[in-house]
Design a protein around this motif. Structure first.
Motif, PDB file in Angstrom:
ATOM      1  N   ALA A   1     -61.288 107.101  -9.167  1.00 53.01           N
ATOM      2  CA  ALA A   1     -62.563 106.740  -9.472  1.00 53.01           C
ATOM      3  C   ALA A   1     -63.183 105.449  -9.401  1.00 53.01           C
ATOM      4  CB  ALA A   1     -62.745 107.407 -10.917  1.00 53.01           C
TER       5      ALA A   1
ATOM      6  N   ASP B   1     -57.012  97.083 -15.019  1.00 51.57           N
ATOM      7  CA  ASP B   1     -56.134  98.421 -15.181  1.00 51.57           C
ATOM      8  C   ASP B   1     -55.013  97.932 -16.017  1.00 51.57           C
ATOM      9  OD1 ASP B   1     -56.036 101.382 -13.786  1.00 51.57           O
ATOM     10  OD2 ASP B   1     -53.984 100.861 -14.661  1.00 51.57           O
ATOM     11  N   LYS B   2     -54.695  98.777 -16.983  1.00 52.05           N
ATOM     12  CA  LYS B   2     -53.856  98.786 -17.770  1.00 52.05           C
ATOM     13  C   LYS B   2     -52.217  98.631 -17.274  1.00 52.05           C
ATOM     14  CE  LYS B   2     -52.635 103.365 -19.770  1.00 52.05           C
ATOM     15  NZ  LYS B   2     -52.738 104.221 -20.886  1.00 52.05           N
TER      16      LYS B   2
ATOM     17  N   GLY C   1     -53.725 104.947 -10.953  1.00 54.28           N
ATOM     18  CA  GLY C   1     -53.791 105.859 -11.980  1.00 54.28           C
ATOM     19  C   GLY C   1     -52.833 107.111 -11.990  1.00 54.28           C
ATOM     20  N   ARG C   2     -53.205 108.245 -11.644  1.00 55.92           N
ATOM     21  CA  ARG C   2     -52.724 109.480 -11.737  1.00 55.92           C
ATOM     22  C   ARG C   2     -52.201 109.949 -10.256  1.00 55.92           C
ATOM     23  NH1 ARG C   2     -56.579 113.086 -14.724  1.00 55.92           N
ATOM     24  NH2 ARG C   2     -58.032 111.295 -14.833  1.00 55.92           N
TER      25      ARG C   2
ATOM     26  N   HIS D   1     -49.955 115.956  -3.881  1.00 56.64           N
ATOM     27  CA  HIS D   1     -51.579 115.879  -4.117  1.00 56.64           C
ATOM     28  C   HIS D   1     -52.050 116.619  -2.751  1.00 56.64           C
ATOM     29  CE1 HIS D   1     -51.356 113.376  -7.520  1.00 56.64           C
ATOM     30  NE2 HIS D   1     -52.431 113.385  -7.723  1.00 56.64           N
ATOM     31  N   LEU D   2     -52.858 117.883  -3.016  1.00 58.88           N
ATOM     32  CA  LEU D   2     -53.093 118.438  -1.882  1.00 58.88           C
ATOM     33  C   LEU D   2     -54.853 118.115  -1.908  1.00 58.88           C
ATOM     34  CD1 LEU D   2     -52.853 120.762   0.070  1.00 58.88           C
ATOM     35  CD2 LEU D   2     -53.423 122.278  -1.522  1.00 58.88           C
TER      36      LEU D   2
ATOM     37  N   TYR E   1     -63.648 118.095   0.425  1.00 59.72           N
ATOM     38  CA  TYR E   1     -63.241 116.616  -0.641  1.00 59.72           C
ATOM     39  C   TYR E   1     -64.387 115.862   0.137  1.00 59.72           C
ATOM     40  CZ  TYR E   1     -59.549 118.096  -3.803  1.00 59.72           C
ATOM     41  OH  TYR E   1     -59.063 118.633  -4.693  1.00 59.72           O
TER      42      TYR E   1
ATOM     43  N   ALA F   1     -58.021  97.260 -21.649  1.00 59.35           N
ATOM     44  CA  ALA F   1     -59.051  97.267 -22.528  1.00 59.35           C
ATOM     45  C   ALA F   1     -58.941  97.928 -23.744  1.00 59.35           C
ATOM     46  CB  ALA F   1     -60.208  97.962 -21.865  1.00 59.35           C
TER      47      ALA F   1
ATOM     48  N   ASP G   1     -62.678 111.849 -12.974  1.00 56.71           N
ATOM     49  CA  ASP G   1     -62.522 113.174 -12.737  1.00 56.71           C
ATOM     50  C   ASP G   1     -63.203 114.231 -13.800  1.00 56.71           C
ATOM     51  OD1 ASP G   1     -60.257 112.756 -14.439  1.00 56.71           O
ATOM     52  OD2 ASP G   1     -59.086 113.945 -13.330  1.00 56.71           O
TER      53      ASP G   1
ATOM     54  N   ILE H   1     -59.296 114.885  -7.595  1.00 59.32           N
ATOM     55  CA  ILE H   1     -59.631 113.784  -6.877  1.00 59.32           C
ATOM     56  C   ILE H   1     -61.074 113.875  -6.454  1.00 59.32           C
ATOM     57  CG2 ILE H   1     -59.105 112.558  -4.764  1.00 59.32           C
ATOM     58  CD1 ILE H   1     -56.318 113.229  -5.014  1.00 59.32           C
TER      59      ILE H   1
HETATM   60  C1  LIG Z   1     -48.731 115.101 -10.574  1.00 59.41           C
HETATM   61  C2  LIG Z   1     -50.178 115.477 -10.330  1.00 59.41           C
HETATM   62  C3  LIG Z   1     -50.655 116.161  -9.344  1.00 59.41           C
HETATM   63  C4  LIG Z   1     -52.040 116.345  -8.966  1.00 59.41           C
HETATM   64  N1  LIG Z   1     -52.216 117.000  -8.106  1.00 59.41           N
HETATM   65  C5  LIG Z   1     -53.640 116.849  -7.513  1.00 59.41           C
HETATM   66  C6  LIG Z   1     -54.105 117.673  -6.273  1.00 59.41           C
HETATM   67  O1  LIG Z   1     -53.185 118.269  -5.452  1.00 59.41           O
HETATM   68  N2  LIG Z   1     -55.304 117.360  -5.996  1.00 59.41           N
HETATM   69  C7  LIG Z   1     -56.426 116.951  -6.625  1.00 59.41           C
HETATM   70  O2  LIG Z   1     -57.351 116.857  -6.256  1.00 59.41           O
HETATM   71  N3  LIG Z   1     -55.927 116.293  -7.860  1.00 59.41           N
HETATM   72  C8  LIG Z   1     -54.623 116.468  -8.126  1.00 59.41           C
HETATM   73  N4  LIG Z   1     -54.368 115.928  -9.411  1.00 59.41           N
HETATM   74  C9  LIG Z   1     -55.247 115.159 -10.138  1.00 59.41           C
HETATM   75  C10 LIG Z   1     -55.716 113.778  -9.745  1.00 59.41           C
HETATM   76  O3  LIG Z   1     -54.701 112.871  -9.620  1.00 59.41           O
HETATM   77  C11 LIG Z   1     -56.559 113.064 -10.670  1.00 59.41           C
HETATM   78  O4  LIG Z   1     -57.893 113.894 -10.776  1.00 59.41           O
HETATM   79  C12 LIG Z   1     -57.321 111.704 -10.267  1.00 59.41           C
HETATM   80  O5  LIG Z   1     -56.190 110.750  -9.628  1.00 59.41           O
HETATM   81  C13 LIG Z   1     -58.078 111.206 -11.304  1.00 59.41           C
HETATM   82  O6  LIG Z   1     -58.406 110.041 -10.878  1.00 59.41           O
HETATM   83  P1  LIG Z   1     -59.524 108.969 -11.710  1.00 59.41           P
HETATM   84  O7  LIG Z   1     -59.578 107.825 -11.304  1.00 59.41           O
HETATM   85  O8  LIG Z   1     -60.559 109.828 -12.521  1.00 59.41           O
HETATM   86  O9  LIG Z   1     -58.491 108.760 -13.214  1.00 59.41           O
HETATM   87  P2  LIG Z   1     -57.054 108.097 -13.204  1.00 59.41           P
HETATM   88  O10 LIG Z   1     -56.230 108.145 -12.051  1.00 59.41           O
HETATM   89  O11 LIG Z   1     -56.207 108.476 -14.650  1.00 59.41           O
HETATM   90  O12 LIG Z   1     -57.424 106.591 -13.441  1.00 59.41           O
HETATM   91  C14 LIG Z   1     -57.742 105.938 -14.798  1.00 59.41           C
HETATM   92  C15 LIG Z   1     -57.237 104.752 -14.811  1.00 59.41           C
HETATM   93  O13 LIG Z   1     -57.431 104.002 -15.932  1.00 59.41           O
HETATM   94  C16 LIG Z   1     -56.331 103.299 -16.435  1.00 59.41           C
HETATM   95  N5  LIG Z   1     -56.438 102.966 -17.863  1.00 59.41           N
HETATM   96  C17 LIG Z   1     -56.213 103.882 -19.106  1.00 59.41           C
HETATM   97  N6  LIG Z   1     -56.522 103.184 -20.163  1.00 59.41           N
HETATM   98  C18 LIG Z   1     -56.847 101.983 -19.669  1.00 59.41           C
HETATM   99  C19 LIG Z   1     -57.163 100.871 -20.715  1.00 59.41           C
HETATM  100  N7  LIG Z   1     -57.239 101.223 -22.105  1.00 59.41           N
HETATM  101  N8  LIG Z   1     -57.607  99.795 -19.986  1.00 59.41           N
HETATM  102  C20 LIG Z   1     -57.490  99.690 -18.676  1.00 59.41           C
HETATM  103  N9  LIG Z   1     -57.034 100.693 -17.749  1.00 59.41           N
HETATM  104  C21 LIG Z   1     -56.545 101.908 -18.312  1.00 59.41           C
HETATM  105  C22 LIG Z   1     -55.082 103.945 -16.039  1.00 59.41           C
HETATM  106  O14 LIG Z   1     -53.985 103.194 -15.879  1.00 59.41           O
HETATM  107  C23 LIG Z   1     -55.642 104.637 -14.541  1.00 59.41           C
HETATM  108  O15 LIG Z   1     -55.172 103.901 -13.644  1.00 59.41           O
HETATM  109  C24 LIG Z   1     -52.835 115.703  -9.741  1.00 59.41           C
HETATM  110  C25 LIG Z   1     -52.602 114.865 -10.724  1.00 59.41           C
HETATM  111  C26 LIG Z   1     -51.098 114.960 -11.073  1.00 59.41           C
HETATM  112  C27 LIG Z   1     -50.732 113.787 -12.327  1.00 59.41           C
END
Ligand SMILES: Cc1cc2nc3c(=O)[nH]c(=O)nc-3n(C[C@H](O)[C@H](O)[C@H](O)COP(=O)(O)OP(=O)(O)OC[C@H]3O[C@@H](n4cnc5c(N)ncnc54)[C@H](O)[C@@H]3O)c2cc1C
Length: 443
Positions: free
Chosen positions: A16, A35-36, A42-43, A60-61, A66, A243, A418, A428
């Protein structure tokens, strides 16, 4: 340029945060991403492990539907690192080696191709398959708009059973699909997310139901390219910057401070932090809300390096086992043999997340031995277990209403990520959809 005050401060460098920053940078905005963690992604990221080489934190699929994710990857120039084969085929294996296959003919329009695929499943009696009609009608009635509250309140199990789908049919097709999409068991997950995903996959065009997999590790798919894209447009990305709170002046968010006391001021701040991280920040009361109760669901995965090949499919669903899916990394990443690298996934892993890595590996090897005939003879030469306790939003009944709209918040601040209410399960695609909603609003 690089040291100028940013116009937009983006908290979080996962899908995101990076998609939002890339879209804003493309629109001429000066962005700063914090990012921390020491790495981006991230995830969804990869890292090098001494025993197995490059490993994703979890397999991840992606899907053909998408669209926001593909828009992001296209923007940063890596969409071709996703492979989207035209055929929709899912192989299933059971203990004892019995096989089944969902094969949706690509010459049929969606959703007829799914109906044809489901009718072709071997392990489901014909009379059970006839209940598909009720399922098809129920889904069509919810083709667009918010999922009705009455359905949101039901679990996936309650909804499917109410439509007359037999336990055998649910176990062979619907349960693996639901747990894969929602990362929560059908007994716990609300039917809303399942409906949201299925209608995207089956009512929005032929390509939507295709499975897409990265040809490269997750970091190679997007984090490095996104950082390059953002920096080439005058933006900055700072890692290991946590943050701790928002700067609020005159009823408007003016930036954020880190736990080390650094101040980053900007006209607009976008948070892409997951709710369990965001709620730990010092926030104005106006931003607090029911979202603070949203809870995570875990995923446990393992990467196994074998001395020989035991499967030729790109991925196989395992039925009746603790392990849900196995992916063939040689086929996905074009790795040479004779060794083979497999990635296994246990979704909705509330139990397995508490296991030791040894127990996770024992479980995975037991399941693979039972389901893949060649596995028993193979030697595991390296393994890495990754437990992600905060993998996804747990989409239980009642959760949908607690998700804030992407772009909502207060003056100078927008929620994204997300978990925001994009009309999609927290995946994702939801992360990228929220990012573009916010970027389009600010640009
Ligand atoms: C093992 C696994 C398998 C998955 N499989 C799938 C799949 O097959 N298909 C799919 O679509 N989705 C899948 N997902 C979900 C998908 O990974 C997430 O929906 C997506 O990566 C979320 O992105 P995001 O940017 O919203 O959040 P995040 O990736 O969580 O990003 C948030 C960021 O904020 C940072 N952060 C947190 N707190 C702070 C702070 N205080 N200060 C600064 N930075 C901070 C974190 O380090 C992180 O980098 C899976 C997730 C996991 C863990």
């Amino acid at each position: 340029m690089a040291s100028e005050r940013p116009e937009v401060l983006i908290l979080g460098g996962g899908f995101a945060g990076l998609a939002c920053a890339a879209a804003l940078a493309e629109g001429g905005r000066r962005v700063l991403v914090l990012d921390k963690k020491p790495h981006l992604g991230g995830r969804a990221y990869s890292f090098d492990d001494p025993a197995v080489g490059s490993v994703d934190n979890g397999q991840h699929l992606f899907m053909g539907c998408y669209r926001a994710t593909r828009r992001f990857l296209r923007l940063i120039g890596t969409e071709d690192r996703l492979e989207i084969p035209p055929e929709v085929v899912v192989d299933y294996a059971e203990p004892g080696g019995r096989r089944d296959r969902l094969s949706c003919p690509s010459w049929l329009p969606a959703p007829l191709h799914l109906a044809a695929g489901l009718l072709g499943l071997k392990g489901v009696p014909l009379k059970d398959k006839l209940t598909l009609l009720a399922f098809d009608q129920a889904l069509k009635a919810m083709k667009k708009g918010p999922v009705p509250e009455a359905v949101e309140r039901l679990t996936v199990r309650g909804w499917l059973t109410g439509l007359g789908l037999s336990p055998a049919f649910q176990a062979r097709f619907f349960d693996p699909a639901a747990i894969g999409i929602l990362n929560e068991s059908p007994e716990l997950a609300s039917a809303a997310g399942f409906v949201q995903a299925l209608r995207e996959m089956f009512f929005t065009g032929r390509e939507s139901s295709r499975f897409a997999l990265a040809r490269v590790g997750l970091s190679q798919l997007y984090t490095d390219a996104a950082r390059g894209f953002i920096e080439a447009r005058g933006g900055r990305v700072i890692s290991t910057a946590k943050a701790a709170g928002l700067i609020v002046e005159g009823g408007r968010v003016r930036g954020a401070v880190t736990d080390m006391g650094s101040r980053f001021e900007a006209e607009h701040t976008v948070s892409t932090l997951p709710p369990w991280d965001l709620k730990k920040l010092e926030l104005p009361a106006a931003l607090r809300g029911p979202w603070g109760d949203l809870a995570p669901a875990p995923i446990v995965g393992a990467t196994l390096r074998l001395d020989r090949a035991v499967m030729s499919e790109r991925f196989v669903g395992l039925l009746g086992t603790k392990t849900h899916w196995v992916f063939n990394k040689n086929a996905l990443h074009g790795l040479p043999g004779p060794e083979q690298t497999l990635a296994v996934v246990i979704s909705g892993a509330h139990e397995a997340v508490r296991w030791s890595p040894e127990r996770v590996l024992e479980t995975a090897t037991r399941d693979l031995t039972a389901c893949l005939p060649g596995f028993a003879a193979a030697k595991v030469t390296g393994a890495k277990v990754v437990k992600e306790p905060f993998a996804t939003l747990s989409p239980v009944p009642g959760a949908e209403a607690k998700r804030p709209e992407p772009g909502s918040g207060m003056a100078g601040f927008s929620f994204a990520g997300d978990w925001t209410r994009t009309g999609l399960p927290a995946t994702i695609e939801s992360a990228c959809a929220s990012a573009f909603t916010v970027a389009d609003k600010i640009n």
